[in-house]
Design a protein around this motif. Sequence first.
Motif, PDB file in Angstrom:
ATOM      1  N   VAL A  17       0.802  -1.069  -0.030  1.00 30.47           N
ATOM      2  CA  VAL A  17       0.035  -0.059  -0.001  1.00 30.47           C
ATOM      3  C   VAL A  17       0.685   1.254   0.124  1.00 30.47           C
ATOM      4  N   ASN A  18       1.862   1.404   0.666  1.00 27.55           N
ATOM      5  CA  ASN A  18       2.801   2.475   1.121  1.00 27.55           C
ATOM      6  C   ASN A  18       3.466   2.508  -0.376  1.00 27.55           C
ATOM      7  N   THR A  21       1.185   4.135  -2.980  1.00 24.27           N
ATOM      8  CA  THR A  21       0.822   5.675  -2.571  1.00 24.27           C
ATOM      9  C   THR A  21       1.994   6.454  -2.880  1.00 24.27           C
ATOM     10  N   SER A  46       4.733   9.519   1.910  1.00 26.27           N
ATOM     11  CA  SER A  46       4.381   8.273   2.218  1.00 26.27           C
ATOM     12  C   SER A  46       5.088   7.583   3.489  1.00 26.27           C
ATOM     13  N   GLY A  49       2.355   8.331   6.288  1.00 24.97           N
ATOM     14  CA  GLY A  49       1.501   7.288   5.976  1.00 24.97           C
ATOM     15  C   GLY A  49       2.020   5.668   6.700  1.00 24.97           C
TER      16      GLY A  49
END
Length: 142
Positions: A17-18, A21, A46, A49
């Motif tokens: 996911v990171n 992103t 990122s 996050g």
Amino acid sequence: MKDQLGQVVRFALVGGVNTATFFGIYLLLHPWMPYFAAYTLAFVLSMVGSFFMNTYFTYRTRPTWKKFLLFPLTNVTNYVIQSVGLYALVTWAGLGTRIAPLVAAVVAIPFTFLLSRRILVPGAARAAAAQEEQPARPPSTV
């Protein structure tokens, strides 16, 4: 051991996911600024996050200001590994500036896992080492 395996799996999911992103932000910024500036800004955004995803989901621990302030130390290593990799891939290997950040990120994964675990789960390394040092016990005959 089972908890560590779960952490590795969750870390991989968060990493996916990171990375998506990061790469999305990078691609949005790339047309507007030099590739390395776009890479750096995407990396910083990122990273914030990543801190929250790793504290809540990967290691299931509470975020604290101390952890938040220490977390960038783990990412400094990640940043250096990825930056050197990015430069080498673009300059020496001739890889395109759109794909090189992904390749460099894959190389940095093991380092990032070990360092983030050490920061976000204080004492985890000591607990794992102590558990490995425990002598095996014979089964109970109750």
